[in-house]
Write an enzyme that holds these catalytic residues in place. Structure first.
Site, PDB file in Angstrom:
ATOM      1  N   ASP A 108      46.621  50.053  37.677  1.00  0.00           N
ATOM      2  CA  ASP A 108      46.563  48.693  38.213  1.00  0.00           C
ATOM      3  C   ASP A 108      47.778  48.548  39.130  1.00  0.00           C
ATOM      4  OD1 ASP A 108      45.881  45.887  38.448  1.00  0.00           O
ATOM      5  OD2 ASP A 108      47.518  45.439  37.075  1.00  0.00           O
ATOM      6  N   TYR A 157      48.747  43.805  45.170  1.00  0.00           N
ATOM      7  CA  TYR A 157      47.681  44.371  45.997  1.00  0.00           C
ATOM      8  C   TYR A 157      46.866  43.263  46.672  1.00  0.00           C
ATOM      9  CZ  TYR A 157      47.884  49.126  43.891  1.00  0.00           C
ATOM     10  OH  TYR A 157      48.237  50.392  43.496  1.00  0.00           O
ATOM     11  N   GLY A 158      46.741  42.151  45.955  1.00  0.00           N
ATOM     12  CA  GLY A 158      45.776  41.132  46.355  1.00  0.00           C
ATOM     13  C   GLY A 158      46.063  40.431  47.668  1.00  0.00           C
ATOM     14  N   CYS A 173      41.816  47.160  37.870  1.00  0.00           N
ATOM     15  CA  CYS A 173      42.248  46.224  38.909  1.00  0.00           C
ATOM     16  C   CYS A 173      41.037  45.897  39.786  1.00  0.00           C
ATOM     17  CB  CYS A 173      43.337  46.907  39.740  1.00  0.00           C
ATOM     18  SG  CYS A 173      43.874  45.949  41.162  1.00  0.00           S
ATOM     19  N   ASN A 174      40.703  44.618  39.843  1.00  0.00           N
ATOM     20  CA  ASN A 174      39.555  44.197  40.662  1.00  0.00           C
ATOM     21  C   ASN A 174      39.798  44.494  42.141  1.00  0.00           C
ATOM     22  OD1 ASN A 174      37.717  42.159  38.851  1.00  0.00           O
ATOM     23  ND2 ASN A 174      39.844  42.153  38.200  1.00  0.00           N
ATOM     24  N   THR A 175      41.033  44.283  42.575  1.00  0.00           N
ATOM     25  CA  THR A 175      41.355  44.464  43.996  1.00  0.00           C
ATOM     26  C   THR A 175      41.229  45.940  44.390  1.00  0.00           C
ATOM     27  OG1 THR A 175      42.941  42.656  43.683  1.00  0.00           O
ATOM     28  CG2 THR A 175      43.060  43.867  45.754  1.00  0.00           C
ATOM     29  N   CYS A 199      40.790  38.754  38.204  1.00  0.00           N
ATOM     30  CA  CYS A 199      41.985  39.586  38.413  1.00  0.00           C
ATOM     31  C   CYS A 199      42.511  39.903  37.031  1.00  0.00           C
ATOM     32  CB  CYS A 199      43.033  38.812  39.218  1.00  0.00           C
ATOM     33  SG  CYS A 199      44.678  39.580  39.214  1.00  0.00           S
ATOM     34  N   THR A 200      42.811  41.165  36.783  1.00  0.00           N
ATOM     35  CA  THR A 200      43.176  41.557  35.419  1.00  0.00           C
ATOM     36  C   THR A 200      44.494  40.913  34.960  1.00  0.00           C
ATOM     37  OG1 THR A 200      44.113  43.615  36.314  1.00  0.00           O
ATOM     38  CG2 THR A 200      41.877  43.717  35.422  1.00  0.00           C
ATOM     39  N   HIS A 201      45.346  40.537  35.909  1.00  0.00           N
ATOM     40  CA  HIS A 201      46.576  39.828  35.520  1.00  0.00           C
ATOM     41  C   HIS A 201      46.260  38.496  34.838  1.00  0.00           C
ATOM     42  CE1 HIS A 201      48.734  42.666  38.101  1.00  0.00           C
ATOM     43  NE2 HIS A 201      49.879  42.158  37.668  1.00  0.00           N
TER      44      HIS A 201
HETATM   45  N1  DGL Z   1      45.448  42.989  38.823  1.00  0.00           N
HETATM   46  C1  DGL Z   1      44.876  43.059  40.119  1.00  0.00           C
HETATM   47  C2  DGL Z   1      43.383  42.677  40.104  1.00  0.00           C
HETATM   48  O1  DGL Z   1      42.728  42.791  39.101  1.00  0.00           O
HETATM   49  C3  DGL Z   1      45.555  42.421  41.283  1.00  0.00           C
HETATM   50  C4  DGL Z   1      46.931  41.921  41.226  1.00  0.00           C
HETATM   51  C5  DGL Z   1      47.648  42.050  42.552  1.00  0.00           C
HETATM   52  O2  DGL Z   1      47.439  41.216  43.441  1.00  0.00           O
HETATM   53  O3  DGL Z   1      48.397  43.013  42.671  1.00  0.00           O
HETATM   54  O4  DGL Z   1      42.846  42.271  41.103  1.00  0.00           O
END
Ligand code: DGL
Length: 283
Positions: A15, A47-48, A79-81, A193-195
């Protein structure tokens, strides 16, 4: 790419930071006999709010590292992104390697909503991706999806900045509630988003009773089990030698501050014995 993968090899999980621990926790519950190598790419996050080419390059680098250095038998993009930006590319790059991604739980949300109004909280990049557009296009037209890019929220969670987390959650929930949909109310919120799955206690308070929060850690864990089974790569039950703790098979690394990952590990995998996270330099 290794030509032969062994069931005894670890599963690589990554992630942009600590968010993937919400998926790792589900994976460890579903597959307690497996070994895991987790990387939080905090040195190159969030990442997002970065462009797709950055996320793609990072994902390739992390996957290459996990496969060549740790001989991972499967990859989970927690991580979805990263999934939106890179899962197709990684599947082409490593044909035959089981690769599981994560995407916002729109379909379960559409099945569960009674009001017909579903909010989706995700990163800007996920919501702008072709993959998400395709996913949205396959949902029932009777359900209305309200989308909210939650800039800054993953970074605030990463830094454990509680004040920023609380005010961003309030701001984004308010923006979603102010979206008029013929008087119908939001009864389901997809955490894309996994966060965000790490702060469900805060989000539950912000959204209030009667609003269901949906994340996808558990379905990803089940899917991982399924693809490993199909590939004949499921590890047999762990045989522990005397005195050996179960869960001694988790390796965690961060390209940013391993201290933040260690705090998150203590919060999220507290019951499980594991070594502290170490720093990883992958420029
Ligand atoms: N945890 C990430 C997700 O699931 C993104 C977090 C980020 O923006 O880095 O999309």
């Amino acid at each position: 790419m290794p030509s032969k993968r062994a069931a005894s090899g670890p599963i690589g999980v990554f992630d942009s930071g600590i968010g993937g621990l919400s998926v790792l926790a589900a994976l460890r519950r579903e597959l307690p006999q497996e070994k895991f190598v987790y990387i939080g790419d905090a040195g190159h996050a969030p990442y997002g709010e970065r462009d797709t080419s950055h996320v793609l390059k990072r994902s390739q680098l992390l996957a290459d590292y996990l496969i060549t250095r740790h001989q991972t038998k499967a990859l989970v993009l927690a991580c979805n992104t990263a999934t939106a930006a890179a899962v197709a590319d990684l599947r082409e790059r490593y044909p035959g390697l089981p690769i599981v991604g994560i995407e916002p739980a729109l379909k379960p949300a559409a099945a569960l909503t009674a009001s017909g109004v579903v909010a989706v909280m995700a990163t800007r990049s996920t919501l702008a991706s072709d993959k998400f557009e395709t996913l949205l296009g396959t949902q029932k037209t009777s359900v209305r999806f309200l989308l909210q890019a939650c800039d800054g929220l993953a970074a605030a969670i990463e830094q454990a900045d509680h004040q920023a987390i609380a005010s961003l959650c309030q701001r984004y929930a308010q923006a979603l509630r102010h979206n008029p949909v013929d008087g119908a109310h939001i009864d389901t919120v997809v955490l894309g988003c996994t966060h965000y799955a790490l702060i469900t206690d805060i989000l539950s308070k912000v959204w209030g009773p009667g609003v269901r929060l949906l994340e996808a850690g558990q379905p990803v864990a089940r899917r991982t089990r399924q693809v490993l089974e199909e590939a004949g790569l499921l590890q047999a039950a762990q045989t522990l030698s005397q005195g050996e703790a179960p869960y001694s098979t988790l390796v965690c690394m961060s390209t940013g501050d391993p201290g933040l990952l260690n705090h998150a590990l203590a919060d999220w995998l507290a019951q499980e014995t594991q070594r502290p996270a170490s720093a990883l330099s992958l420029p």
